[in-house]
Design an enzyme around this catalytic site. Structure first.
Site, PDB file in Angstrom:
ATOM      1  N   ARG A 304       0.829  -1.205   0.000  1.00 23.34           N
ATOM      2  CA  ARG A 304       0.000   0.000   0.000  1.00 23.34           C
ATOM      3  C   ARG A 304       0.871   1.267   0.000  1.00 23.34           C
ATOM      4  NH1 ARG A 304      -5.394   1.638   0.525  1.00 23.34           N
ATOM      5  NH2 ARG A 304      -6.232  -0.449   0.809  1.00 23.34           N
ATOM      6  N   GLU A 706      -9.879   5.499   7.181  1.00 18.88           N
ATOM      7  CA  GLU A 706      -8.440   5.791   7.190  1.00 18.88           C
ATOM      8  C   GLU A 706      -8.045   7.116   6.540  1.00 18.88           C
ATOM      9  OE1 GLU A 706      -7.966   1.791   5.461  1.00 18.88           O
ATOM     10  OE2 GLU A 706      -6.112   1.736   6.620  1.00 18.88           O
TER      11      GLU A 706
END
Ligand code: MTE
Ligand code: HPA
Ligand code: MOS
Length: 762
Positions: A304, A706
């Site tokens: 990520r 997030e």
């Protein structure tokens, strides 16, 4: 719609794991942890501890009936140390005693004979010695190396970001009960019930069907319980399995801080090339991720980071290489943003460095390079439904960027001992698990004969409000009051094979599965009504608990519909499966369409530095955020506020510190500072951008868990801006967090360096 839980929380009515009534015969577990960060485990002396009051049994690796293995991605993590120890705090033995105090007292009587081995805590040193968790990965688009020669400006540098302690209020815990047929039921404080189930089955050497994991709610997870609830679940289960009694294991705060992994610190090299008109033409970056002693989720976090290498910018030529480095620290793990923030900190550092060298504002470079519709990310997914420029421009006008800038300049002209700084932080965050197969879940919906509804999904409530959202989806879809709906515990026997509640995707995935199940039930009930009252199916609806259509008696309520359907033997239960459509990724070419969609936003942050003390305040954070069509604005606003403050903490106050022996120095709340009421920004505005949302988002309300954390990066650069207003010529390293000590070092570089060397000389 308000969050359904807080009223119960503040009354003390919500049941956390530690509130579960204790069963008779329960034993309490305490973990003996490795006192050294690396060595050969030659012997464990349990004799004295075994004689201690209340001690029933002490388990070591030799007592594990199945495999001593809990590695989620790479099988490199023993449940209990065997042969070697790899970090301080690694579980070595499990004491089972009649009381918690007796279990903890016995720990002090255990000794281990460990032959020390060299300790590595630095990721670059680990990489130099070939200690990589997985082979390095590179994302590439265009030709960065070939482009630098044609750039008007090229800058290179190093950026470093630190770890972060999750500090969920509820510490890691599990409560395990032996069941008939030799299985185990585990109540766990986990984001990943299936992960706990799967690893317990491996450790106990039995089928997953013998293990039941149940989760009521968590007192926070923040990623720290995505994978790292597993060891405690497995240890409690091992105890229950061996002694055939309930076993409860709750870590105290300091044990939790010592033994569990945190956000990964990163050290990175960057090189950025720009044209004369400030277009970023090329970007190269090499990341060194401090993974700790075993893989845990590090390879996924690393991935990520690569996905968020270019944040909200379009850069045509990019080479990004990521190394996951094995060190003798507790395995670092998921933390809100999951490697994204670390990648985004580096590109923001590169842009800021370029701006400082060129004498332009970082925002000039940022604005000029924002993503536009159809631009390709380095992994070749196009930006679709791109709101990067809209977010920025809305923030700039709504929050009066020009006026704020003028106010900062005026303040700085008029003040010597206080300086203000300002920064903009655009964000772009991809929604979906980056491992495509994880983007699936199920919902099991029962309508009871009185019209009440029970819903089980794979979603774990950890404060983020997912239960409220799922209840809203069900109520809306069925056309009934939310008061009829109960969200059940998350349980592996009701909903199997689930992904953890993570990746901000929990409400999307489980909300969509719930929607599918409720749509099927609704259609079935309406078909029943059409038969029962001999009216056309088309045109029948349920609204506000009332069945509506010409020819349907006015007294036909939801309750009557349900009970008459039951009498006609219509199924009142549905199990739906949802898998995100259209996502795929090819790790061979490092390209594909991994994300269901992206979330955008921009924060404008101002800060004031006390130039005598090095202390500071974050004065304002104003955010224009892309929620899509929020159907829980109170919850969504709370996620933005909490996420932004958590990000500010990571970037400013929170400093995870280990010594060179791998001992955690910031091991309590005395030595690890998180933002409190006094340090949150006085102004924290959240503006809901007018955006359409995305069909893959639940009811077009975009994932919100997030993305806001990364607004906190703006606080770092606002502080840097303020320091440079005092010391324009200072060569400030790009190192986070920007603690008061680091600020002071920037304000008085010679003085601080000198006093530090004097202190060392003492
Ligand atoms: N909010 C609260 N109150 N508590 C948490 O533990 N975890 C965060 C975020 N917000 C968390 C939270 C993290 S790391 C994630 S991935 C998402 O919530 C998970 O929930 P979601 O998928 O429903 O957004
Ligand atoms: N995000 C968060 N958690 C995860 C992911 C991800 O992409 N993949 C596996 N766990
Ligand atoms: Mo969140 S780090 O994906 O649990």
């Amino acid at each position: 719609m308000n969050h359904l839980d807080p009223q119960r929380h503040v009354r003390g009515e919500s049941q956390y794991l530690d509130d579960v009534p204790v069963q008779q015969g329960t034993l309490y577990a305490a973990v003996y942890e490795s006192p050294l960060a690396h060595g050969i485990l030659k012997n464990i002396d349990l004799r004295a501890a075994l004689k201690a009051p209340g001690v029933v049994r002490i388990l070591t690796a030799a007592d594990i009936p199945g495999q001593n293995q809990i590695g989620g991605i790479v099988p490199d993590e023993p449940l209990l140390a065997e042969g070697h120890v790899h970090f301080r705090g690694q579980p070595v033995a499990l004491v089972l005693a009649r009381t918690e105090a007796q279990a903890h007292a016995a720990l002090k009587l255990i000794t281990a004979d460990i032959e020390p081995l060299p300790i590595i805590t630095d990721p670059r040193q680990a990489a130099a010695q070939g200690e990589l968790i997985v082979p390095p990965r590179t994302f590439r688009i265009g030709d960065s190396a070939g482009t630098f020669a044609g750039c008007d400006y090229v800058f290179e540098g190093v950026a470093e970001s630190g770890g972060q302690e999750h500090l969920y209020i509820e510490t890691q815990a599990a409560y395990a009960f032996p069941t008939e047929l030799g299985g185990v039921k585990i109540i766990s404080s986990t984001q990943g019930p299936t992960a706990v189930q799967r690893h317990c089955a491996v450790v106990l050497g039995m089928g997953m069907h013998q293990i039941e994991v149940d989760v009521t709610r968590l007192g926070g997870g923040f990623g720290g319980k995505e994978d790292q609830a597993t060891p405690w679940g497995c240890l409690a289960a091992l105890g229950a399995f061996v002694v055939k009694k309930p076993v409860k294991l709750v870590l105290d705060r300091m044990a939790d801080m010592r033994m569990t992994g945190k956000r990964h610190p990163y050290s990175s090299d960057f090189k950025i090339g720009l044209s004369a008109d400030l277009k970023i033409l090329a970007y190269e970056v090499t990341y060194y991720q401090n993974a700790g002693a075993s893989a845990d989720l590090s390879p996924a976090v690393l991935e990520r980071t690569l996905f968020h290498t270019t944040n909200a910018y379009c850069i045509p030529n990019v080479t990004a290489t990521a190394n996951s480095c094995r060190t003798n620290l507790p395995p670092n793990t998921a933390f809100r943003g999951f490697g994204g923030p670390q990648g985004m900190f580096v590109i923001e550092s590169a842009i800021t460095k370029a701006a400082e060298e060129l004498g332009v504002l970082p925002s000039e470079i940022q604005r000029r390079n924002l993503l536009r519709e159809g631009d390709l990310f380095p992994y070749r997914q196009p930006a679709e439904g791109c709101h990067a420029e809209q977010a920025w421009d809305t923030a700039a006008s709504l929050f009066d960027l020009a006026g704020e800038r003028a106010a900062v300049a005026k303040f700085n002209q008029e003040n010597q001992l206080f300086k203000k700084g300002l920064a903009l932080m655009p964000i772009c965050f991809g929604i979906s698990f980056t491992k495509t197969f994880m983007n699936q879940t199920r919902a099991l919906v029962h309508i009871y004969t009185d019209g009440s509804v029970g819903i089980s999904t794979g979603a774990v409530e950890m404060g983020q409000g997912v239960n409220t959202k799922i209840a809203q989806v069900a109520a809306t879809t069925l056309g009934i009051s939310i008061n009829r709906i109960k969200i059940e515990t998350t349980n592996t026997t009701r909903v199997a094979n689930t992904s953890p509640s993570a990746a901000s995707a929990t409400a999307d995935l489980n909300g969509k599965a719930t929607q599918l199940a409720c749509q099927a039930l609704r259609e079935r009930l309406l078909r029943h009504a059409s038969t029962e009252f001999a009216v056309e199916f088309e045109g029948i609806t349920i609204e506000n608990e009332q069945v509506l259509a010409a020819g349907i008696p006015a007294e036909t309520t939801w309750e009557k519909l349900v009970s008459s359907a039951f009498v006609r033997r219509v199924a009142l239960t549905e199990n739906a499966h949802y898998a995100t459509p259209g996502v795929h990724f090819d790790a061979g070419t490092e390209s594909g369409h991994p994300f269901a969609y992206h979330v955008y936003g921009t924060a404008l942050t101002t800060a004031t530095v006390d130039c005598l003390r090095g202390t500071y305040t974050i004065d304002s954070v104003r955010i224009a955020h892309d929620f899509g069509q929020s159907f829980s604005p109170a919850i969504d606003r709370g996620q933005i506020e909490g996420g932004a403050v958590q990000g500010i903490g990571w970037m400013t106050l929170e400093e995870v510190s280990y010594n060179d022996q791998g001992r955690l120095l910031s091991n309590s709340l005395n030595s690890y500072k998180i933002p409190d009421l006094y340090s949150v920004p006085a102004v924290l505005d959240v503006h809901f951008l007018d955006t359409p949302g995305h069909p893959n988002a639940i009811l077009r309300s975009k994932a919100v868990g997030e993305p806001p954390l990364m607004y906190g990066i703006g606080a770092y650069f606002a502080l840097r801006d303020a320091v440079r207003a005092f010391q324009p010529s200072v060569a400030l390293p790009l190192v986070a967090p920007m603690t008061p000590e680091r600020v002071l070092g920037g304000l008085y570089p010679e003085f601080v360096a000198e006093s530090a060397s004097r202190m060392l000389a003492k």
